[in-house]
Design an enzyme around this catalytic site. Sequence first.
Site, PDB file in Angstrom:
ATOM      1  N   LYS A  13       4.807 -22.010  10.746  1.00 30.67           N
ATOM      2  CA  LYS A  13       3.984 -22.461   9.442  1.00 30.67           C
ATOM      3  C   LYS A  13       2.837 -23.188   9.706  1.00 30.67           C
ATOM      4  O   LYS A  13       1.757 -22.989   8.982  1.00 30.67           O
ATOM      5  CB  LYS A  13       4.989 -22.923   8.523  1.00 30.67           C
ATOM      6  CG  LYS A  13       6.065 -21.983   8.421  1.00 30.67           C
ATOM      7  CD  LYS A  13       7.178 -22.527   7.435  1.00 30.67           C
ATOM      8  CE  LYS A  13       7.841 -23.803   7.833  1.00 30.67           C
ATOM      9  NZ  LYS A  13       8.859 -23.428   8.839  1.00 30.67           N
ATOM     10  N   ARG A  87      11.971 -24.893  -0.148  1.00 32.99           N
ATOM     11  CA  ARG A  87      12.837 -24.630   1.107  1.00 32.99           C
ATOM     12  C   ARG A  87      14.396 -24.324   0.499  1.00 32.99           C
ATOM     13  O   ARG A  87      15.314 -24.436   1.192  1.00 32.99           O
ATOM     14  CB  ARG A  87      13.081 -25.985   1.908  1.00 32.99           C
ATOM     15  CG  ARG A  87      12.774 -25.771   3.275  1.00 32.99           C
ATOM     16  CD  ARG A  87      12.790 -27.120   3.994  1.00 32.99           C
ATOM     17  NE  ARG A  87      12.884 -27.263   5.371  1.00 32.99           N
ATOM     18  CZ  ARG A  87      11.760 -27.297   6.082  1.00 32.99           C
ATOM     19  NH1 ARG A  87      10.767 -27.540   5.652  1.00 32.99           N
ATOM     20  NH2 ARG A  87      11.807 -27.601   7.352  1.00 32.99           N
ATOM     21  N   ARG A 126       8.243 -27.982  22.038  1.00 33.92           N
ATOM     22  CA  ARG A 126       7.264 -28.311  21.173  1.00 33.92           C
ATOM     23  C   ARG A 126       7.015 -30.050  21.423  1.00 33.92           C
ATOM     24  O   ARG A 126       8.041 -30.604  21.431  1.00 33.92           O
ATOM     25  CB  ARG A 126       7.795 -28.068  19.631  1.00 33.92           C
ATOM     26  CG  ARG A 126       6.666 -28.424  18.692  1.00 33.92           C
ATOM     27  CD  ARG A 126       6.765 -27.862  17.397  1.00 33.92           C
ATOM     28  NE  ARG A 126       7.789 -28.248  16.471  1.00 33.92           N
ATOM     29  CZ  ARG A 126       7.899 -27.657  15.296  1.00 33.92           C
ATOM     30  NH1 ARG A 126       7.331 -26.682  14.813  1.00 33.92           N
ATOM     31  NH2 ARG A 126       8.796 -28.028  14.422  1.00 33.92           N
ATOM     32  N   ARG A 161       9.677 -34.732  18.649  1.00 30.47           N
ATOM     33  CA  ARG A 161      10.252 -35.305  17.497  1.00 30.47           C
ATOM     34  C   ARG A 161      11.738 -35.687  17.498  1.00 30.47           C
ATOM     35  O   ARG A 161      12.412 -35.062  18.490  1.00 30.47           O
ATOM     36  CB  ARG A 161      10.185 -34.324  16.327  1.00 30.47           C
ATOM     37  CG  ARG A 161       8.547 -34.402  15.619  1.00 30.47           C
ATOM     38  CD  ARG A 161       8.504 -33.223  14.822  1.00 30.47           C
ATOM     39  NE  ARG A 161       9.619 -32.869  13.950  1.00 30.47           N
ATOM     40  CZ  ARG A 161       9.585 -31.532  13.360  1.00 30.47           C
ATOM     41  NH1 ARG A 161       8.205 -31.054  13.121  1.00 30.47           N
ATOM     42  NH2 ARG A 161      10.457 -31.133  12.519  1.00 30.47           N
ATOM     43  N   ARG A 172      19.348 -27.472  11.877  1.00 25.62           N
ATOM     44  CA  ARG A 172      18.096 -27.022  11.191  1.00 25.62           C
ATOM     45  C   ARG A 172      17.805 -25.480  11.070  1.00 25.62           C
ATOM     46  O   ARG A 172      18.002 -25.203  10.012  1.00 25.62           O
ATOM     47  CB  ARG A 172      16.922 -27.595  11.994  1.00 25.62           C
ATOM     48  CG  ARG A 172      16.595 -29.114  11.562  1.00 25.62           C
ATOM     49  CD  ARG A 172      15.461 -29.524  12.215  1.00 25.62           C
ATOM     50  NE  ARG A 172      14.412 -28.821  12.370  1.00 25.62           N
ATOM     51  CZ  ARG A 172      13.318 -29.014  13.182  1.00 25.62           C
ATOM     52  NH1 ARG A 172      13.696 -29.597  14.484  1.00 25.62           N
ATOM     53  NH2 ARG A 172      12.153 -28.609  13.278  1.00 25.62           N
TER      54      ARG A 172
END
Length: 214
Positions: A13, A87, A126, A161, A172
Amino acid sequence: MKLILLGAPGAGKGTVAKLLTQLDGSVQISTGDILRGAVQAGSDLGKQAKAYMDRGDLVPDELIMGIMEKRLEPDCQKGFLLDGFPRTIPQAEDLKKLLVKLGIKLDMAVNIDVPRNVILDRLTTRRTCSNTKCQAIYNVKSMPPKKEGICDKCGSPVVQREDETEAAISHRLDTYNKKTAPLIGFYDKEGMLLTVSATSSEAVIDAIKKKLGT
Ligand code: ADP
């Protein structure tokens, strides 16, 4: 453009939103980026959000709606790409009311559909720029920064992160399936859904452009 970007964590996204902003000056509004900025600044919002985020839980809807009411009004004229919001069904219902109040009509909600194995691989590899004003996204395998650990755009350290540990990622994804995936049906019913099954951001952009007729 006035778009909602839907998709699991790691679906792309943020990357798609950043590419779309270059097309017509629409602004990216990422609730995740706003929240990480607040956590780093140590603001009241950040203090309230941090524990939820570190666990991979959603931040309460009231906090999120407070942020979005402030952001959408000034940004709505330029066009916007909602990345990570709504969300939950209550957020989507509140957004609908807010848009009516502001006199804004959405173009569509784009569901970026990516297989789970690709998502898991992406999230563990990531890396994100630690500068909250930048938050550029890299990938150690497919898109590393030119100089290891340093952001190409702003020179700040590029880090993993805190919510990108294996346990938080798995939580998640479960949260996504329970709370966010129902939004696909919500926007389908509203006649606003475009589902794109593609793992390349360029293919997603092309499908959006085609649908918008640009
Ligand atoms: P990703 O899409 O990769 O999971 P984000 O950067 O969008 O990551 O969000 C990171 C975290 O911020 C989420 O796990 C959640 O705790 C919080 N968050 C972001 N957007 C929302 C939202 N709209 N509602 C509730 N929590 C949110």
